[in-house]
Motif scaffolding. Structure first.
Motif, PDB file in Angstrom:
ATOM      1  N   ARG A  27       0.851  -1.371   0.051  1.00 42.88           N
ATOM      2  CA  ARG A  27       0.027  -0.024  -0.010  1.00 42.88           C
ATOM      3  C   ARG A  27       1.123   1.251  -0.107  1.00 42.88           C
ATOM      4  O   ARG A  27       0.657   2.224  -0.594  1.00 42.88           O
ATOM      5  N   SER A  55       9.369   7.517  -1.263  1.00 41.71           N
ATOM      6  CA  SER A  55       8.096   8.574  -1.292  1.00 41.71           C
ATOM      7  C   SER A  55       8.601   9.375   0.015  1.00 41.71           C
ATOM      8  O   SER A  55       8.428  10.564   0.078  1.00 41.71           O
ATOM      9  N   CYS A 107       1.658  16.679   4.279  1.00 42.83           N
ATOM     10  CA  CYS A 107       1.770  15.637   3.418  1.00 42.83           C
ATOM     11  C   CYS A 107       2.657  14.589   3.830  1.00 42.83           C
ATOM     12  O   CYS A 107       2.184  13.503   3.711  1.00 42.83           O
ATOM     13  N   GLY A 111       1.212  10.734   4.319  1.00 41.22           N
ATOM     14  CA  GLY A 111       1.947   9.948   3.790  1.00 41.22           C
ATOM     15  C   GLY A 111       2.273   8.696   4.793  1.00 41.22           C
ATOM     16  O   GLY A 111       2.304   7.461   4.358  1.00 41.22           O
ATOM     17  N   GLY A 148      -1.486   7.734   6.652  1.00 34.49           N
ATOM     18  CA  GLY A 148      -2.450   7.609   5.995  1.00 34.49           C
ATOM     19  C   GLY A 148      -3.007   5.865   5.770  1.00 34.49           C
ATOM     20  O   GLY A 148      -3.806   5.443   6.085  1.00 34.49           O
ATOM     21  N   ARG A 184     -10.277   8.398   1.563  1.00 35.87           N
ATOM     22  CA  ARG A 184      -9.595   8.593   0.388  1.00 35.87           C
ATOM     23  C   ARG A 184      -9.658  10.148  -0.090  1.00 35.87           C
ATOM     24  O   ARG A 184      -8.454  10.651  -0.385  1.00 35.87           O
ATOM     25  N   LEU A 237      -6.681  11.497   2.017  1.00 39.85           N
ATOM     26  CA  LEU A 237      -5.333  11.188   1.323  1.00 39.85           C
ATOM     27  C   LEU A 237      -5.170  11.882  -0.013  1.00 39.85           C
ATOM     28  O   LEU A 237      -3.886  12.353  -0.415  1.00 39.85           O
ATOM     29  N   ASP A 238      -6.154  12.223  -0.797  1.00 39.96           N
ATOM     30  CA  ASP A 238      -5.889  12.947  -2.203  1.00 39.96           C
ATOM     31  C   ASP A 238      -5.656  14.196  -2.093  1.00 39.96           C
ATOM     32  O   ASP A 238      -5.289  14.840  -3.042  1.00 39.96           O
ATOM     33  N   SER A 276      -2.921  15.455  -0.767  1.00 40.19           N
ATOM     34  CA  SER A 276      -1.480  15.327  -0.887  1.00 40.19           C
ATOM     35  C   SER A 276      -1.263  14.868  -2.238  1.00 40.19           C
ATOM     36  O   SER A 276      -1.780  13.986  -2.873  1.00 40.19           O
ATOM     37  N   THR A 305      -0.061  11.348  -3.228  1.00 40.28           N
ATOM     38  CA  THR A 305      -0.958  10.449  -3.377  1.00 40.28           C
ATOM     39  C   THR A 305      -1.177   9.957  -4.790  1.00 40.28           C
ATOM     40  O   THR A 305      -1.717   8.946  -5.151  1.00 40.28           O
ATOM     41  N   HIS A 306      -1.062  10.915  -5.725  1.00 41.41           N
ATOM     42  CA  HIS A 306      -1.510  10.940  -7.032  1.00 41.41           C
ATOM     43  C   HIS A 306      -0.130  10.228  -8.024  1.00 41.41           C
ATOM     44  O   HIS A 306      -0.171  10.322  -9.200  1.00 41.41           O
TER      45      HIS A 306
END
Length: 527
Positions: A327, A344, A464, A468, A471, A478, A481-482, A484, A487-488
């Motif tokens: 994950r 990350s 963030c 990260g 989360g 979701r 988390l989006d 940050s 996340t993408h």
């Protein structure tokens, strides 16, 4: 000491955003590690196997320090082994910011013309930093106790973190007396911290304990939380703070205001052609930081790459741990999932460098050095783009170096250098657009809201980091988390690369930076 209380209140007001953010963020991490280990390794046999694998890998020991047992608390304490280093760095920078940086900007001389004692500025900076470190230590201990761990071990770990921060805050105070510039004080203090980390790293990785005992960071880890606590290393940290603090106060009374104990090195009589434009000036201001971050990225990449295979062995057979790594770092092999997760975190460090470079514009403006440059033939756009170029280039260089060295170290460990180097380099570079979004946000804040730009930009990075790191563990919503940009970022190590998210992140970063440029062109520049 006259005026110390009032200066302390001023520092608290100026840091009312940044101070609570870093205290609360760091305080939450050890408890989250303890909760994760309790869920992933519920049996004593699983924890013993994990501890044995971790203790047998020099790269992991070099990065985090030795593991002193196989209990949940001992594993969490080792996983949080970098916290004393991080707290020491932050404490050092906070003290330099409120001592030498104030002198360099001329504000301390202005305040000194009032009824203000000679020691008040230094004492106020140290008192606030000491209080923040002690509060952090108590919160860390309280959070660990709340997870069900023993109070003695929790207190030992919390105090080791707090006293390390106090010791290096005092080192920052001494560095502020020795040099004439805030940059020089930061460089000197960070250099001492780096040497302490290298001594601890070399001693722990090589099994040479006496070498680790030369380092305050080594003292902090010798408290052995949850494994037969030792309290004497805490006395060493407190004694170091006292001795260095006394020296710092004595030097502050013997030097002129604005001067340093060490003589300043004179520069050339005339500027070279490289300083003829805003790009050359930006390079001059950012080159040392870029070099330092690149060297640090290379060292981190070597450690991460060398530890990847052992990290995979440590969680292999534990489905819950493997799923968590996937994950965080993608759906590839366990070792590569570990590398994806750690890359990350490296991307967040690269974003910190980008934000620092972007906020250099605010430093130049607040120090009234931007206005004389803009009064010449340099336009606002050229000046801002010069700094923006290095704010974007620096993180890209840092992540490239990290990917190359990580791929090389991992490739050597598995016998596939040619295949791993491009793969890991690509995975690192995939993080660049997300980093650029935070840089663009910093530029927007500088152009639109300069007074809060520093706190807001670093606050966004802290958010963030929190999303990260916690989360996936806390299974947050979701939509949260989006928020940050990281996340993408596509998981390059876990499947095919998708171009649209990278393009969307790059476009977002460009839009934020252009909006910041437009706002800067239409606002006043203080003189």
């Amino acid at each position: 000491m006259t005026g110390t209380r009032h200066l302390a209140r001023l520092i608290l007001r100026r840091d009312r955003v940044l101070l609570p953010i870093w205290v609360l963020l760091i305080a939450a991490l050890p408890a989250s590690y303890a909760t994760t280990y309790a869920e992933l390794y519920p049996s004593a046999a699983e924890r013993a196997a994990y501890a044995a694998t971790t203790a047998g890998n020099p790269s992991i020991v070099a990065l985090l320090g030795p593991v002193h047992g196989d209990s949940v608390g001992a594993l969490a304490a080792q996983r949080a082994g970098l916290l004393p280093l991080i707290v020491g760095l932050i404490s050092l920078l906070v003290v330099v910011r409120h001592t030498r940086a104030e002198e360099e900007a001329g504000r301390r001389e202005l305040l000194g013309a009032t009824v203000l004692g000679r020691y008040a500025g230094l004492a106020a900076a140290l008192l606030v930093t000491y209080a923040a470190d002690l509060l952090l230590g108590l919160l860390v201990a309280g959070g660990l106790v709340a997870t069900g761990l023993a109070a003695a071990g929790s207190l030992a770990f919390g105090l080791s973190v707090a006293l390390t921060g106090i010791a290096f805050a005092t080192v920052g105070a001494l560095a502020a007396q020795l040099t004439e510039s805030a940059g020089g004080a930061r460089g000197l203090g960070v250099g001492v911290l780096g040497v302490a980390y290298l001594l601890r790293l070399a001693g722990d990785a090589g099994g040479t304990e006496w070498l680790s005992l030369l380092s305050p960071l080594g003292w902090a880890q010798r408290t052995r939380p949850y494994a037969g606590e030792r309290w004497w290393p805490l006395a060493l940290l407190a004694g170091l703070a006292v001795l260095v603090g006394v020296l710092a106060f004595r030097l502050s009374a013997r030097r002129d205001l604005g001067a340093g104990v060490l003589p300043a090195r004179l520069g050339p009589a005339a500027a070279g052609p490289a300083l003829a434009g805003p790009w050359g000036l930006a390079w001059r201001l950012n080159r040392v930081a870029l070099l330092g971050w690149a060297v640090g990225a290379a060292a981190l990449g070597a450690v991460l790459g060398g530890a990847a295979e052992a990290a995979g062995d440590a969680v292999r057979g534990n489905e819950a741990a493997a799923r968590l790594l996937e994950r965080l770092g993608g759906s590839a092999s366990v070792a590569e999932a570990y590398l994806g997760a750690t890359l990350s975190i490296t991307a967040l460090a690269a974003a910190g460098h980008g934000i620092q470079a972007a906020l250099r514009m605010r430093t130049e403006e607040a120090g009234q050095r931007a206005e004389p440059v803009l009064a010449s033939g340099v336009s606002r756009s050229r000046w801002l783009l010069g700094h923006l170029g290095f704010a974007l280039l620096g993180p890209a260089v840092m992540l490239t170096v990290t990917g190359l060295v990580t791929g090389l170290a991992y490739g050597l460990s598995v016998g596939d250098v040619a295949g791993r180097v491009p793969r890991l380099t690509g995975a690192a570079l995939a993080q660049v657009p997300a980093v650029w979004v935070l840089v663009g946000l910093a530029v927007l804040l500088f152009g639109l809201l300069p007074r809060i730009s520093v706190g807001a930009a670093w606050g966004a990075l802290a958010a963030c980091l929190l999303l990260g790191q916690l989360g996936a563990i806390l299974d947050l919503s979701r939509w949260l988390l989006d928020l940050s940009p990281f996340t993408h970022t596509p998981q390059v190590l876990g499947g095919p690369v998708s171009a649209p998210p990278l393009l969307a992140l790059t476009a977002t970063a460009a839009a934020l930076a252009l909006a910041g440029l437009a706002a800067f062109r239409h606002r006043d520049v203080p003189t």
